[in-house]
Design an enzyme around this catalytic site. Structure first.
Site, PDB file in Angstrom:
ATOM      1  N   LYS A 188       0.955  -1.210   0.113  1.00  0.00           N
ATOM      2  CA  LYS A 188      -0.088   0.033  -0.041  1.00  0.00           C
ATOM      3  C   LYS A 188       0.767   1.219   0.135  1.00  0.00           C
ATOM      4  O   LYS A 188       1.457   1.620   1.043  1.00  0.00           O
ATOM      5  CB  LYS A 188      -1.010  -0.143   1.182  1.00  0.00           C
ATOM      6  CG  LYS A 188      -2.166   0.691   1.085  1.00  0.00           C
ATOM      7  CD  LYS A 188      -2.120   2.091   0.778  1.00  0.00           C
ATOM      8  CE  LYS A 188      -1.805   3.199   2.072  1.00  0.00           C
ATOM      9  NZ  LYS A 188      -1.563   4.309   1.941  1.00  0.00           N
ATOM     10  N   GLU A 261       9.756   1.422  10.695  1.00  0.00           N
ATOM     11  CA  GLU A 261      10.845   2.191  10.278  1.00  0.00           C
ATOM     12  C   GLU A 261      10.297   3.559  10.431  1.00  0.00           C
ATOM     13  O   GLU A 261       9.370   4.006   9.354  1.00  0.00           O
ATOM     14  CB  GLU A 261      11.454   1.859   8.900  1.00  0.00           C
ATOM     15  CG  GLU A 261      11.893   0.271   8.589  1.00  0.00           C
ATOM     16  CD  GLU A 261      13.163   0.120   9.397  1.00  0.00           C
ATOM     17  OE1 GLU A 261      13.857   1.219   9.919  1.00  0.00           O
ATOM     18  OE2 GLU A 261      13.543  -1.083   9.513  1.00  0.00           O
ATOM     19  N   CYS A 295      14.373  10.141   5.700  1.00  0.00           N
ATOM     20  CA  CYS A 295      14.293   9.772   7.046  1.00  0.00           C
ATOM     21  C   CYS A 295      15.550  10.054   7.716  1.00  0.00           C
ATOM     22  O   CYS A 295      15.781  10.277   8.796  1.00  0.00           O
ATOM     23  CB  CYS A 295      13.740   8.555   7.331  1.00  0.00           C
ATOM     24  SG  CYS A 295      14.736   7.288   6.379  1.00  0.00           S
ATOM     25  N   GLU A 393      10.413  16.567  13.987  1.00  0.00           N
ATOM     26  CA  GLU A 393      11.209  16.576  12.635  1.00  0.00           C
ATOM     27  C   GLU A 393      10.520  17.358  11.524  1.00  0.00           C
ATOM     28  O   GLU A 393       9.383  17.537  11.458  1.00  0.00           O
ATOM     29  CB  GLU A 393      10.648  14.956  12.049  1.00  0.00           C
ATOM     30  CG  GLU A 393      11.359  14.433  10.832  1.00  0.00           C
ATOM     31  CD  GLU A 393      10.863  12.992  10.577  1.00  0.00           C
ATOM     32  OE1 GLU A 393       9.710  12.704  10.555  1.00  0.00           O
ATOM     33  OE2 GLU A 393      11.792  12.323   9.881  1.00  0.00           O
TER      34      GLU A 393
HETATM   35  P1  NAD Z   1       2.970   8.721   7.071  1.00  0.00           P
HETATM   36  O1  NAD Z   1       3.161   7.940   8.363  1.00  0.00           O
HETATM   37  O2  NAD Z   1       2.218   9.762   7.072  1.00  0.00           O
HETATM   38  O3  NAD Z   1       2.309   7.496   6.021  1.00  0.00           O
HETATM   39  C1  NAD Z   1       3.097   6.346   5.642  1.00  0.00           C
HETATM   40  C2  NAD Z   1       2.319   5.585   5.049  1.00  0.00           C
HETATM   41  O4  NAD Z   1       1.154   5.361   6.261  1.00  0.00           O
HETATM   42  C3  NAD Z   1       1.226   6.051   4.116  1.00  0.00           C
HETATM   43  O5  NAD Z   1       1.357   4.935   3.036  1.00  0.00           O
HETATM   44  C4  NAD Z   1       0.061   6.307   4.541  1.00  0.00           C
HETATM   45  O6  NAD Z   1      -1.157   6.037   3.721  1.00  0.00           O
HETATM   46  C5  NAD Z   1      -0.173   5.083   5.715  1.00  0.00           C
HETATM   47  N1  NAD Z   1      -0.977   5.280   6.851  1.00  0.00           N
HETATM   48  C6  NAD Z   1      -1.460   6.558   7.470  1.00  0.00           C
HETATM   49  N2  NAD Z   1      -2.374   6.196   8.455  1.00  0.00           N
HETATM   50  C7  NAD Z   1      -2.536   5.060   8.399  1.00  0.00           C
HETATM   51  C8  NAD Z   1      -3.122   4.095   9.284  1.00  0.00           C
HETATM   52  N3  NAD Z   1      -3.901   4.753  10.283  1.00  0.00           N
HETATM   53  N4  NAD Z   1      -3.126   3.010   9.268  1.00  0.00           N
HETATM   54  C9  NAD Z   1      -2.339   2.239   8.093  1.00  0.00           C
HETATM   55  N5  NAD Z   1      -1.611   3.289   7.359  1.00  0.00           N
HETATM   56  C10 NAD Z   1      -1.660   4.401   7.604  1.00  0.00           C
HETATM   57  O7  NAD Z   1       4.313   9.182   6.790  1.00  0.00           O
HETATM   58  P2  NAD Z   1       4.830  10.169   5.558  1.00  0.00           P
HETATM   59  O8  NAD Z   1       4.392  11.502   5.849  1.00  0.00           O
HETATM   60  O9  NAD Z   1       4.259   9.435   4.115  1.00  0.00           O
HETATM   61  O10 NAD Z   1       6.305   9.911   5.420  1.00  0.00           O
HETATM   62  C11 NAD Z   1       7.295  10.656   5.876  1.00  0.00           C
HETATM   63  C12 NAD Z   1       7.623  10.181   7.256  1.00  0.00           C
HETATM   64  O11 NAD Z   1       8.271   8.721   7.085  1.00  0.00           O
HETATM   65  C13 NAD Z   1       8.525  10.767   8.199  1.00  0.00           C
HETATM   66  O12 NAD Z   1       8.495  10.775   9.434  1.00  0.00           O
HETATM   67  C14 NAD Z   1      10.058   9.995   7.687  1.00  0.00           C
HETATM   68  O13 NAD Z   1      10.865  10.152   8.658  1.00  0.00           O
HETATM   69  C15 NAD Z   1       9.231   8.835   7.710  1.00  0.00           C
HETATM   70  N6  NAD Z   1      10.294   7.667   6.890  1.00  0.00           N
HETATM   71  C16 NAD Z   1      10.979   6.735   7.495  1.00  0.00           C
HETATM   72  C17 NAD Z   1      11.932   5.810   7.057  1.00  0.00           C
HETATM   73  C18 NAD Z   1      12.778   4.887   7.800  1.00  0.00           C
HETATM   74  O14 NAD Z   1      13.307   3.918   7.197  1.00  0.00           O
HETATM   75  N7  NAD Z   1      13.002   5.008   8.863  1.00  0.00           N
HETATM   76  C19 NAD Z   1      12.153   6.111   5.564  1.00  0.00           C
HETATM   77  C20 NAD Z   1      11.337   6.798   5.039  1.00  0.00           C
HETATM   78  C21 NAD Z   1      10.336   7.669   5.670  1.00  0.00           C
END
Ligand code: NAD
Length: 526
Positions: A188, A261, A295, A393
């Protein structure tokens, strides 16, 4: 750009390809549609269906049926398919990079990093899976009477929920390990960036992945993402810490394992003996990679007071010199922000800091002349604890620089965060750098490198401590987390952990006690 729209400017992608990708999504096309926009221009690239909970459940069911055949095919047959995928991805890298630039507004360098990270991760798991997945003989308590083996079985169907910032590698490279272990997968991707993940799926199809083993569902997190957690046997989540807490709790209710992650507020420590001619570009790369929407990008820099002024002057100059273009080539140093909402968030962190007394040394402005969501490389000092920039962040091209007088102080400042994802240390004395690194509370620490050395060391686990994550990608754990380990033990002649030959428990306890004391002296006895 060399076209009036981003899609026209992208040399290797056209609307026919986008249509083909939309058709590969495992959700009925007649659902409500979600617009996907190009951050370079704001234009609508296409639309993808908004999956309902039933659509997601059906996709998981298809993956579940296909998974059994996939697991039975055996590792050698699965590896042949993934080897073809490895080569196909190299041959089609330009298409994947164009798609990433189009839907995520990336500069071409981070698009390149994503695609070749996926190639390298695939190679790593092709080379290590035979060792990691084979049956292993395990040490036993009663050698000669007991034999034990550990088996690695696929878990079933893995749900992979991914963010928009690295939508290709996080959707595809993580699942290579899941697939090679014999799992079915449902991805997803974030609704803002679905195309590159689907493109990865089409390359896997072309490589010979059996139908239905890999499903891609498009939709929003609260609906499609949540429905996926309701159905799968393992959740592989990459995203924000805030959503990670919700996903982890949801997976916990179902008692399915979850790998998390999450976010970071990464810190760099620059010692007084660091070679600034190498450190400045290295730290800048780690700050501005993908416009800071990485990230593992750095948002805090701690510099030894003796070199602080010099560092700041040169870092600011370097930041100002970075080229920013919306071009489908390697000319740009910075990516656009994913959308105007995120641009506003990044800008609000800077405005909040300036209003509370921080000093803005460069940047701090959107650049609509380049594209609607570009933001200048931004450097601040005098950032205080009461400012958003200090602990939250920001996820943009914005960095705060602080001074320190002792290394102990620098380590304490770097560790003073709820996050612990990726830190770095810069010094001419690499042994000392490694020593300091081991005192830093972060899952990865680079010495004289911001993020790429640890990221590209595929044999080493990568992930976050504290609120930055649970579990790891890469390394043995990056594959074994997608398996159930099973122990099969065979007992011969005398029973294990029970008195043999009719002797009573009292005597057995004494004899066993003597024997265990003897066995403790044998270094090879586990
Ligand atoms: P986000 O958490 O808003 O969304 C990530 C995913 O989760 C999306 O596909 C979203 O649709 C889904 N999602 C949202 N609510 C959900 C729920 N209630 N249940 C299930 N899925 C749900 O993150 P973002 O804004 O898309 O990405 C940026 C964040 O990701 C930053 O905090 C970044 O640091 C982190 N990130 C971490 C890594 C790592 O490897 N540690 C890598 C990339 C990004």
């Amino acid at each position: 750009m060399s076209g009036s729209t981003a899609l026209e400017a992208a040399p290797h992608v056209d609307s026919a390809l986008l249509q083909r990708l939309e058709n590969r999504i495992s959700v009925p096309a007649d659902r409500d549609r979600i617009e996907v926009r190009a951050p370079f221009t704001g234009e609508v690239l296409g639309t993808v269906p908004d999956a309902t909970a039933t659509d997601v459940a059906e996709a998981v069911e298809r993956a579940r049926r296909a998974q059994r055949r996939w697991a039975e095919m055996g590792l050698a047959a699965r590896s042949r398919i993934l080897t073809r995928f490895h080569d196909l991805l190299i041959d089609n890298a330009d298409i994947a990079m164009d798609l990433l630039q189009l839907e995520a507004g990336k500069a071409r360098v981070p698009a390149f990093e994503e695609v070749f990270d996926t190639v390298a991760t695939t190679r790593y798991y092709l080379n290590t899976a035979p060792r990691l997945l084979r049956r292993k003989r395990r040490a036993v308590s009663l050698p000669g009477f007991t034999s034990a083996w550990e088996y690695q079985h696929p878990i079933g169907v893995v749900g992979n929920i991914t963010p928009w910032n690295f939508p290709f590698t996080l959707s595809i490279s993580d699942i290579i390990a899941a697939l090679i272990a014999g799992n079915g997968v449902v991805v997803k991707p974030d609704e803002k960036t679905p195309y590159s993940a689907v493109f990865g799926a089409t390359l896997l199809d072309e490589a010979g992945l059996p139908a239905d083993v890999l499903q891609v569902v498009s939709g929003y997190g609260e609906t499609a993402g949540s429905a996926l957690i309701d159905e799968v046997d393992f959740i592989n989540f990459t995203g924000s810490t805030e959503v990670g807490r919700i996903v982890s709790a949801h997976a916990g209710k179902r008692l399915v394992a979850a790998s998390m992650e999450l976010g970071g507020k990464n810190a760099t420590v620059v010692l007084s003996d660091a070679d600034l001619s190498r450190t400045i570009p290295g730290v800048a790369r780690a700050v501005y990679a993908n416009g800071g929407q990485l990230c593992i990008a750095m948002e805090r820099i701690y510099v030894a007071e003796t070199v602080l002024d010099d560092f700041i002057a040169r870092f600011v100059d370097y930041s100002r010199s970075l080229p920013m273009t919306a071009m489908f080539d390697f000319s740009s140093g910075l990516s656009a922000m994913i959308d105007s909402e995120h641009l506003d968030r990044v800008h609000s962190h800077v405005e909040d800091a300036v209003a509370k007394g921080a000093t803005l040394l460069t940047g701090g402005k959107p650049r609509p002349d380049i594209g609607p969501t570009f933001y200048e490389p931004t450097v601040l000092t005098e950032v205080g604890d009461d400012m958003l920039l200090c602990r939250s962040e920001t996820f943009g091209p914005v960095v705060s620089v602080y001074g320190f007088s002792t290394v102990e102080e620098a380590v304490a400042l770097a560790n003073d965060s709820e996050y612990g994802l990726n830190f770095s240390v810069w010094t001419s004395d690499t042994d000392r750098g490694v020593e300091i690194a081991s005192d830093l509370h972060a899952g990865t620490v680079g010495v004289n490198d911001g993020y790429a050395a640890a990221w590209s060391s595929y044999d080493a686990p990568m992930g976050g401590m504290k609120a930055s994550g649970i579990s790891r990608r890469h390394g043995e754990i990056g594959l074994l987390k997608f398996t159930e380990s099973q122990t099969i033990a065979v007992q011969r002649v005398i029973p294990a952990f029970a008195p043999p030959f009719g002797i009573g428990y009292g005597l057995y306890q004494r004899l066993l006690g003597h024997m265990l004391k003897l066995l403790r002296r044998l270094p090879f006895y586990k």
